[in-house]
Scaffold this motif. Structure first.
Motif, PDB file in Angstrom:
ATOM      1  N   ALA A 135       0.819  -1.214   0.000  1.00 27.59           N
ATOM      2  CA  ALA A 135       0.000   0.000   0.000  1.00 27.59           C
ATOM      3  C   ALA A 135       0.849   1.258   0.000  1.00 27.59           C
ATOM      4  CB  ALA A 135      -0.923   0.000   1.214  1.00 27.59           C
ATOM      5  N   GLN A 136       2.171   1.077   0.011  1.00 25.92           N
ATOM      6  CA  GLN A 136       3.123   2.200   0.010  1.00 25.92           C
ATOM      7  C   GLN A 136       2.872   3.151   1.181  1.00 25.92           C
ATOM      8  OE1 GLN A 136       2.741   3.845  -3.987  1.00 25.92           O
ATOM      9  NE2 GLN A 136       4.217   2.367  -4.791  1.00 25.92           N
ATOM     10  N   MET A 137       2.599   2.530   2.348  1.00 23.62           N
ATOM     11  CA  MET A 137       2.383   3.295   3.564  1.00 23.62           C
ATOM     12  C   MET A 137       3.703   3.434   4.310  1.00 23.62           C
ATOM     13  SD  MET A 137      -1.196   1.481   4.768  1.00 23.62           S
ATOM     14  CE  MET A 137      -1.483   2.581   6.152  1.00 23.62           C
ATOM     15  N   THR A 138       3.958   4.605   4.828  1.00 23.44           N
ATOM     16  CA  THR A 138       5.194   4.841   5.563  1.00 23.44           C
ATOM     17  C   THR A 138       5.064   4.325   6.993  1.00 23.44           C
ATOM     18  OG1 THR A 138       4.447   7.055   6.203  1.00 23.44           O
ATOM     19  CG2 THR A 138       5.752   6.871   4.181  1.00 23.44           C
ATOM     20  N   TYR A 139       6.161   3.822   7.525  1.00 24.17           N
ATOM     21  CA  TYR A 139       6.174   3.352   8.900  1.00 24.17           C
ATOM     22  C   TYR A 139       7.605   3.438   9.418  1.00 24.17           C
ATOM     23  CZ  TYR A 139       7.775  -0.974   6.639  1.00 24.17           C
ATOM     24  OH  TYR A 139       8.451  -1.905   5.886  1.00 24.17           O
ATOM     25  N   GLU A 140       7.744   3.498  10.738  1.00 27.80           N
ATOM     26  CA  GLU A 140       9.062   3.678  11.326  1.00 27.80           C
ATOM     27  C   GLU A 140       9.536   2.442  12.087  1.00 27.80           C
ATOM     28  OE1 GLU A 140       9.001   7.232  13.646  1.00 27.80           O
ATOM     29  OE2 GLU A 140       8.754   8.558  11.892  1.00 27.80           O
ATOM     30  N   ASN A 141       8.881   2.109  13.174  1.00 26.03           N
ATOM     31  CA  ASN A 141       9.347   1.022  14.030  1.00 26.03           C
ATOM     32  C   ASN A 141       8.759  -0.302  13.571  1.00 26.03           C
ATOM     33  OD1 ASN A 141      10.116  -0.712  16.085  1.00 26.03           O
ATOM     34  ND2 ASN A 141       9.890   0.863  17.672  1.00 26.03           N
ATOM     35  N   SER A 142       9.419  -0.946  12.626  1.00 28.05           N
ATOM     36  CA  SER A 142       8.885  -2.172  12.049  1.00 28.05           C
ATOM     37  C   SER A 142       8.785  -3.299  13.078  1.00 28.05           C
ATOM     38  CB  SER A 142       9.742  -2.617  10.869  1.00 28.05           C
ATOM     39  OG  SER A 142      11.069  -2.896  11.278  1.00 28.05           O
ATOM     40  N   GLU A 143       9.772  -3.381  13.983  1.00 28.82           N
ATOM     41  CA  GLU A 143       9.742  -4.466  14.970  1.00 28.82           C
ATOM     42  C   GLU A 143       8.560  -4.317  15.916  1.00 28.82           C
ATOM     43  OE1 GLU A 143      11.706  -7.182  14.846  1.00 28.82           O
ATOM     44  OE2 GLU A 143      12.323  -6.235  12.965  1.00 28.82           O
ATOM     45  N   GLU A 144       8.231  -3.087  16.271  1.00 27.08           N
ATOM     46  CA  GLU A 144       7.079  -2.855  17.144  1.00 27.08           C
ATOM     47  C   GLU A 144       5.782  -3.207  16.426  1.00 27.08           C
ATOM     48  OE1 GLU A 144       4.870   0.796  19.560  1.00 27.08           O
ATOM     49  OE2 GLU A 144       6.932   1.036  18.838  1.00 27.08           O
ATOM     50  N   ILE A 145       5.704  -2.863  15.148  1.00 27.16           N
ATOM     51  CA  ILE A 145       4.515  -3.197  14.358  1.00 27.16           C
ATOM     52  C   ILE A 145       4.338  -4.707  14.281  1.00 27.16           C
ATOM     53  CG2 ILE A 145       3.515  -3.152  12.033  1.00 27.16           C
ATOM     54  CD1 ILE A 145       4.845  -0.390  11.686  1.00 27.16           C
ATOM     55  N   VAL A 146       5.443  -5.409  13.997  1.00 33.08           N
ATOM     56  CA  VAL A 146       5.378  -6.865  13.877  1.00 33.08           C
ATOM     57  C   VAL A 146       4.914  -7.483  15.184  1.00 33.08           C
ATOM     58  CG1 VAL A 146       6.774  -8.955  13.597  1.00 33.08           C
ATOM     59  CG2 VAL A 146       7.083  -7.022  12.026  1.00 33.08           C
ATOM     60  N   ARG A 147       5.510  -7.065  16.277  1.00 28.82           N
ATOM     61  CA  ARG A 147       5.136  -7.637  17.574  1.00 28.82           C
ATOM     62  C   ARG A 147       3.681  -7.331  17.925  1.00 28.82           C
ATOM     63  NH1 ARG A 147       8.305  -8.237  23.208  1.00 28.82           N
ATOM     64  NH2 ARG A 147       6.496  -8.837  24.474  1.00 28.82           N
ATOM     65  N   THR A 148       3.288  -6.086  17.772  1.00 30.42           N
ATOM     66  CA  THR A 148       1.922  -5.700  18.134  1.00 30.42           C
ATOM     67  C   THR A 148       0.890  -6.469  17.324  1.00 30.42           C
ATOM     68  OG1 THR A 148       2.624  -3.468  18.772  1.00 30.42           O
ATOM     69  CG2 THR A 148       0.293  -3.780  18.250  1.00 30.42           C
ATOM     70  N   CYS A 149       1.106  -6.571  16.018  1.00 34.65           N
ATOM     71  CA  CYS A 149       0.130  -7.253  15.158  1.00 34.65           C
ATOM     72  C   CYS A 149       0.089  -8.746  15.441  1.00 34.65           C
ATOM     73  CB  CYS A 149       0.459  -6.995  13.692  1.00 34.65           C
ATOM     74  SG  CYS A 149       0.218  -5.288  13.191  1.00 34.65           S
ATOM     75  N   LEU A 150       1.240  -9.354  15.687  1.00 32.75           N
ATOM     76  CA  LEU A 150       1.259 -10.785  16.011  1.00 32.75           C
ATOM     77  C   LEU A 150       0.635 -11.044  17.377  1.00 32.75           C
ATOM     78  CD1 LEU A 150       4.781 -11.777  14.662  1.00 32.75           C
ATOM     79  CD2 LEU A 150       2.571 -12.449  13.721  1.00 32.75           C
ATOM     80  N   GLU A 151       0.821 -10.126  18.318  1.00 35.35           N
ATOM     81  CA  GLU A 151       0.171 -10.277  19.619  1.00 35.35           C
ATOM     82  C   GLU A 151      -1.341 -10.187  19.473  1.00 35.35           C
ATOM     83  OE1 GLU A 151       3.459  -8.606  22.849  1.00 35.35           O
ATOM     84  OE2 GLU A 151       1.991  -7.218  21.978  1.00 35.35           O
ATOM     85  N   ARG A 152      -1.803  -9.235  18.699  1.00 34.85           N
ATOM     86  CA  ARG A 152      -3.251  -9.061  18.523  1.00 34.85           C
ATOM     87  C   ARG A 152      -3.863 -10.248  17.793  1.00 34.85           C
ATOM     88  NH1 ARG A 152      -5.408  -3.660  16.391  1.00 34.85           N
ATOM     89  NH2 ARG A 152      -7.196  -4.353  17.594  1.00 34.85           N
ATOM     90  N   ALA A 153      -3.065 -10.910  16.951  1.00 32.02           N
ATOM     91  CA  ALA A 153      -3.538 -12.092  16.232  1.00 32.02           C
ATOM     92  C   ALA A 153      -3.278 -13.379  17.014  1.00 32.02           C
ATOM     93  CB  ALA A 153      -2.854 -12.172  14.867  1.00 32.02           C
ATOM     94  N   SER A 154      -2.878 -13.242  18.278  1.00 35.63           N
ATOM     95  CA  SER A 154      -2.633 -14.394  19.166  1.00 35.63           C
ATOM     96  C   SER A 154      -1.590 -15.351  18.605  1.00 35.63           C
ATOM     97  CB  SER A 154      -3.950 -15.148  19.427  1.00 35.63           C
ATOM     98  OG  SER A 154      -4.925 -14.300  19.981  1.00 35.63           O
ATOM     99  N   LEU A 155      -0.551 -14.797  17.996  1.00 34.56           N
ATOM    100  CA  LEU A 155       0.472 -15.629  17.373  1.00 34.56           C
ATOM    101  C   LEU A 155       1.877 -15.334  17.902  1.00 34.56           C
ATOM    102  CD1 LEU A 155       1.008 -17.806  15.213  1.00 34.56           C
ATOM    103  CD2 LEU A 155       1.171 -15.962  13.509  1.00 34.56           C
ATOM    104  N   TRP A 156       2.077 -14.220  18.564  1.00 30.57           N
ATOM    105  CA  TRP A 156       3.409 -13.784  18.957  1.00 30.57           C
ATOM    106  C   TRP A 156       4.169 -14.834  19.758  1.00 30.57           C
ATOM    107  CZ3 TRP A 156       7.259 -10.718  17.984  1.00 30.57           C
ATOM    108  CH2 TRP A 156       8.235 -10.467  18.969  1.00 30.57           C
ATOM    109  N   ASN A 157       3.556 -15.392  20.787  1.00 30.30           N
ATOM    110  CA  ASN A 157       4.267 -16.329  21.654  1.00 30.30           C
ATOM    111  C   ASN A 157       4.723 -17.587  20.917  1.00 30.30           C
ATOM    112  OD1 ASN A 157       4.100 -14.696  23.926  1.00 30.30           O
ATOM    113  ND2 ASN A 157       2.147 -15.573  24.587  1.00 30.30           N
ATOM    114  N   GLU A 158       4.033 -17.919  19.834  1.00 30.73           N
ATOM    115  CA  GLU A 158       4.376 -19.128  19.078  1.00 30.73           C
ATOM    116  C   GLU A 158       5.478 -18.901  18.054  1.00 30.73           C
ATOM    117  OE1 GLU A 158       0.728 -21.044  17.603  1.00 30.73           O
ATOM    118  OE2 GLU A 158      -0.341 -19.869  19.124  1.00 30.73           O
ATOM    119  N   VAL A 159       5.722 -17.648  17.663  1.00 28.43           N
ATOM    120  CA  VAL A 159       6.671 -17.396  16.571  1.00 28.43           C
ATOM    121  C   VAL A 159       7.757 -16.388  16.922  1.00 28.43           C
ATOM    122  CG1 VAL A 159       4.913 -17.943  14.849  1.00 28.43           C
ATOM    123  CG2 VAL A 159       5.284 -15.550  15.503  1.00 28.43           C
TER     124      VAL A 159
END
Length: 278
Positions: A135-159
């Motif tokens: 979508a060509q959206m700008t973002y800064e803290n990629s690691e925080e985005i990854v963690r937050t989205c995986l946590e919200r999807a109930s997947l973070w602890n597994e991966v």
């Protein structure tokens, strides 16, 4: 591409989206008709989806539920011969207006499909971020985005210890939750889900349902499901779609989920939710 090339006369009684109470509504349809070629698939669909709620779409196979949700974020127009009439409104604007950018709409109205579709050659991390990049959206803290989205999807602890592993190394249920995380990364206001648990085991299904309830605290979720127990567990509202004797499908009844399953107004709704047909 503007596919709204059919006009259907409307009358005041045709255009009456069901807006429960005074709830804020991001997305709604008014007098919606949908065609594939000359075949009318859906007729006079008037639905509104309250903010921060889950709406389940139920009905027999082939009654247009999946078609309907594809209309809601302009995926319908990818199909040759597709056409529609009526309006699909996002924050009051018709998303099929020629001035509306479909890519922008799809960031606001995301989609999770029946079959998990992560990018198999990408890592888990890159899959989460892929929607932002596409979508060509700008973002800064990629690691925080990854963690937050995986946590919200109930997947973070597994991966969390294998973010660089290929998405294809995940189980089917994990892949589906990864697809949810990917959708969440672009911060949609609405998330459409087309039978997201149909191919999953009970444990994976439970985790997906937990995710649905969690994310509905700050977005609107619309889910197609054939599982009546699931509809009762996860949804606040339920709309019953039905096509009879080859006629175009319509919404027979739309109300709070408890009312649909305990006190339906239409006998056909009562028969369907109690397993008497479909």
């Amino acid at each position: 591409m503007n596919i709204k090339n059919v006009r259907v006369p409307s009358s005041p009684q045709d255009v009456h989206p069901n807006k429960p109470g005074d709830a804020n509504v991001h997305l709604e349809t008014q007098n919606l008709h949908v065609w594939f070629g000359k075949r009318l698939i859906l007729e006079k669909v008037n639905l509104a989806f309250p903010e921060n709620s889950v709406t389940a779409l139920i009905g027999p196979s082939g009654c247009g539920k999946s078609t309907f949700i594809r209309v809601l974020n302009r995926m319908h127009e990818f199909i040759p011969g597709a056409a529609l009439a009526g309006r699909v409104l996002y924050d009051g604007q018709d998303i099929y207006d020629a001035a509306v950018d479909p890519v922008n709409i799809r960031t606001k109205v995301g989609m999770v499909f029946q079959k998990p579709n992560p990018f198999p050659t990408m890592s888990i991390r890159d899959n989460v971020l892929s929607g932002l990049k596409l979508a060509q959206m700008t973002y800064e803290n990629s690691e925080e985005i990854v963690r937050t989205c995986l946590e919200r999807a109930s997947l973070w602890n597994e991966v969390k210890d294998r973010l660089d592993a290929s998405a294809s190394s995940l189980s089917g249920g994990q892949q589906q939750r990864l697809c949810i995380a990917r959708s969440l990364a672009v911060s949609p206001k609405v998330l459409l889900m087309d039978e997201p648990c149909s191919a999953l085991d009970p444990g994976s299904t439970r985790r997906i349902e937990d995710t649905i309830r969690e994310i509905s605290s700050d977005m609107t979720v619309v889910i197609v499901t054939h599982n009546m127990a699931q509809a009762q567990r996860v949804s606040d509202y339920t709309a019953f779609f039905l096509s009879e004797d080859g006629a175009p499908a319509q919404v027979v009844e739309n109300a709070k989920t408890e009312e649909i399953f305990k006190k339906p107004k239409d006998s056909r709704t009562n028969d369907y939710v109690n397993g008497l047909f479909g």
